[in-house]
Design an enzyme around this catalytic site. Structure first.
Site, PDB file in Angstrom:
ATOM      1  CD  GLU A  26      -2.810  -1.102  -0.078  1.00 30.60           C
ATOM      2  OE1 GLU A  26      -3.339  -0.026  -0.437  1.00 30.60           O
ATOM      3  OE2 GLU A  26      -2.950  -2.162  -0.724  1.00 30.60           O
TER       4      GLU A  26
ATOM      5  CD1 TRP B 290      -1.088  -0.629  -4.154  1.00 34.04           C
ATOM      6  CD2 TRP B 290      -1.406   0.408  -6.108  1.00 34.04           C
ATOM      7  NE1 TRP B 290      -1.483  -1.575  -5.064  1.00 34.04           N
ATOM      8  CE2 TRP B 290      -1.693  -0.969  -6.270  1.00 34.04           C
ATOM      9  CE3 TRP B 290      -1.534   1.263  -7.198  1.00 34.04           C
ATOM     10  CZ2 TRP B 290      -2.089  -1.502  -7.498  1.00 34.04           C
ATOM     11  CZ3 TRP B 290      -1.926   0.741  -8.422  1.00 34.04           C
ATOM     12  CH2 TRP B 290      -2.205  -0.626  -8.559  1.00 34.04           C
TER      13      TRP B 290
ATOM     14  CD1 TRP C 139     -16.823  12.637 -19.776  1.00 37.32           C
ATOM     15  CD2 TRP C 139     -17.563  11.007 -18.437  1.00 37.32           C
ATOM     16  NE1 TRP C 139     -15.737  11.863 -19.425  1.00 37.32           N
ATOM     17  CE2 TRP C 139     -16.158  10.846 -18.605  1.00 37.32           C
ATOM     18  CE3 TRP C 139     -18.243  10.095 -17.651  1.00 37.32           C
ATOM     19  CZ2 TRP C 139     -15.436   9.837 -18.006  1.00 37.32           C
ATOM     20  CZ3 TRP C 139     -17.520   9.076 -17.049  1.00 37.32           C
ATOM     21  CH2 TRP C 139     -16.150   8.946 -17.218  1.00 37.32           C
TER      22      TRP C 139
ATOM     23  CG  ASN D  13      -8.756   1.684  -1.185  1.00 37.96           C
ATOM     24  OD1 ASN D  13      -8.645   2.761  -1.774  1.00 37.96           O
ATOM     25  ND2 ASN D  13      -8.448   0.531  -1.756  1.00 37.96           N
TER      26      ASN D  13
ATOM     27  CD1 TRP E  42     -12.478  10.695 -15.588  1.00 35.26           C
ATOM     28  CD2 TRP E  42     -11.332  11.694 -13.946  1.00 35.26           C
ATOM     29  NE1 TRP E  42     -11.386  11.302 -16.162  1.00 35.26           N
ATOM     30  CE2 TRP E  42     -10.660  11.914 -15.183  1.00 35.26           C
ATOM     31  CE3 TRP E  42     -10.795  12.222 -12.793  1.00 35.26           C
ATOM     32  CZ2 TRP E  42      -9.485  12.647 -15.277  1.00 35.26           C
ATOM     33  CZ3 TRP E  42      -9.617  12.956 -12.869  1.00 35.26           C
ATOM     34  CH2 TRP E  42      -8.968  13.162 -14.102  1.00 35.26           C
TER      35      TRP E  42
ATOM     36  CD1 TRP F  83     -11.100  10.558  -7.128  1.00 29.58           C
ATOM     37  CD2 TRP F  83     -12.901   9.970  -8.311  1.00 29.58           C
ATOM     38  NE1 TRP F  83     -12.188  10.625  -6.288  1.00 29.58           N
ATOM     39  CE2 TRP F  83     -13.302  10.274  -6.984  1.00 29.58           C
ATOM     40  CE3 TRP F  83     -13.870   9.578  -9.231  1.00 29.58           C
ATOM     41  CZ2 TRP F  83     -14.636  10.195  -6.568  1.00 29.58           C
ATOM     42  CZ3 TRP F  83     -15.194   9.505  -8.823  1.00 29.58           C
ATOM     43  CH2 TRP F  83     -15.564   9.806  -7.514  1.00 29.58           C
TER      44      TRP F  83
END
Length: 463
Positions: free
Chosen positions: A274, A277, A305, A341, A359, A382
């Site tokens: 983690e 990331w 969109w 998360n 987004w 995102w």
């Protein structure tokens, strides 16, 4: 005596702070400053939750530095104008700081460094907030990695993260005039929101260390299996402390490694990934500075969109969509400035794919509401859910909030904590199939909205 000026930014700690350590080791008098820079072009204004956290983190750092013997000097304005005035006031011969990695921040820091150097002032920056500099770990073709797994494998092969530096025992230096922290009026004034933040978090270095200790003592064992279950206290919740630099990734990494034994090795490895990331997100931002506004995969520029209706967007923002997992997550975000998360992925997927809303609309809302929103991870995550980012989840992976809550919160602990009106629901995970007094009907049909999203995706040009 000679003076070194320490410029604090996203490194609000005294332990493992290379810039502060260098100033202390020099034997100079030390002046510590924080500049609230809301004027430098390109630096994104903080959201409300971040402003609340920053206020309390600066208060904590002020108290810690006072205990060591020096104040924290607060000034507001463009750093390129404020810092030279501070250098003149204290006759500093050197300025030190820890690096930042966004383009606007790097550009500002480089300009400050050049200006000082041209005027005979030593200006030095240090690595403090990432285990690996973004330019250090590259692929065999010397390009930045686009996929996480080979990136993280290369990081661990490249170098073992250094051991944390100790905090200075004492500091000495002159006292300069300082602006008042309360005069900056950083925290938002929404009473319900503020109360939830205050009841949940302890900003500052001591609070960060307490979070880490609690996690290693009670949450590390079983982390790999339990981290996906939002109804359990199974994650470290260190993200806002890392975001503000109240604890360094080096401290977290080595504390976790030192805690590892035969029963927790797999869990510590998962926890370490983690941090990986986080590193990957910052590398991506370093090489793609417009990550919060521009699709990393350009074919998504043609995505159709929908214009968000005020009602649908408001229902998502305030947790009244009629889907328990989505509503619980958005209410958790509103209540404490943070979200598990697994639920972040589900709520983002719902906005992007079930409601077909860009987004970037969600990224801006999370930026305003998350205490841990940083320029790299927020935008990266995102885009990951949208399918437009690096190493992204495919767009056609659409999180079904019913299946997600049944799998990861089967007993409804998380749902009932944040959506208490479901206590009387006949069907906790699908309340529309029975009686659920006071709970709204779904704002969109999952099957129909999924088909609409997939149809729009199929219309995209292939990369």
């Amino acid at each position: 005596m000679a003076v070194t000026l320490v410029w604090f930014r996203d490194d609000l700690r005294i332990s493992d702070n290379p810039a502060l350590a260098a100033a202390a080791d020099s034997g100079d008098d030390v002046v510590a400053c924080y500049v609230l820079d809301e004027e430098t072009e390109g630096i994104r204004p903080r959201g409300g939750a971040s402003r609340w956290w920053l206020h309390h983190s600066l208060a904590a750092l002020t108290a810690t530095l006072e205990d060591l013997g020096i104040p924290l000097v607060l000034r507001r304005g463009a750093a390129a104008e404020v810092l030279p005035r501070l250098v003149d006031e204290c006759s500093a011969h050197a300025v030190v700081w820890n690096r930042r990695y966004g383009l606007a921040e790097r550009t500002a820091d480089a300009a400050v460094k050049t200006a000082f150097s041209e005027n005979g002032i030593s200006a030095t920056s240090y690595q403090a907030n990432l285990l690996y500099e973004p330019w250090e770990v590259t692929s065999g073709t010397k390009e930045p990695y686009k996929v996480f797994t080979p990136f993280w494998r290369a990081c661990l092969t490249f170098r073992t993260p250094r051991r944390p530096l100790p905090a200075p025992d004492t500091l000495h230096g002159p006292r300069l005039d300082s602006e008042g922290l309360d005069d900056w009026a950083l925290p938002p004034t929404e009473p319900e929101w503020i109360r939830g933040l205050q009841e949940t978090w302890t900003p500052g270095e001591a609070g960060a260390q307490e979070r880490l200790d609690d996690f290693l003592d009670s949450g590390a064992e079983g982390y790999n299996e339990n981290r996906e279950r939002p109804g359990m206290q199974s994650t470290s919740m260190l993200s806002p402390h890392l975001r503000f630099g109240e604890i360094s990734p080096f401290e977290v990494w080595h504390a976790a490694q030192d805690h590892k034994d035969t029963s927790t090795a797999h869990d510590i490895r998962a926890f370490g990934s983690e941090l990986g990331w986080r590193e990957f997100s910052w590398q991506l931002l370093y090489f793609n500075p417009d990550l919060a506004t521009v699709n990393h995969r350009s074919e998504f520029d043609a995505f159709a969109w929908e214009d968000p209706t005020t009602a649908d967007l408001s229902a998502w923002q305030h947790g009244t969509t009629g889907y328990p997992l989505i509503d619980a997550g958005m209410r958790q975000l509103h209540g404490i400035g943070w979200m598990h998360n697994r639920v972040r992925m589900a709520t983002a997927s719902f906005l992007i794919k079930n409601l077909m809303i860009d987004w970037r609309v969600g990224e801006k809302w999370f930026w305003e509401r998350l205490v841990d929103a940083d320029p790299a991870s927020n935008a990266f995550n995102w885009q990951w859910v949208a399918g437009s980012g690096a190493d992204a989840s495919p767009y056609f992976r659409i999180f079904n909030p019913v299946l997600q809550s049944r799998k990861f919160d089967p007993e409804g602990r998380y749902l009932l904590r944040f959506v208490p009106e479901l206590t009387e629901a006949d069907n906790l995970h699908e309340p529309w199939k029975g009686s659920a007094p006071g709970y709204p009907e779904p704002i969109v049909d999952l099957k129909e909205s999924r088909e609409r999203a997939l149809s729009a995706y199929k219309a995209l040009p292939k990369s």
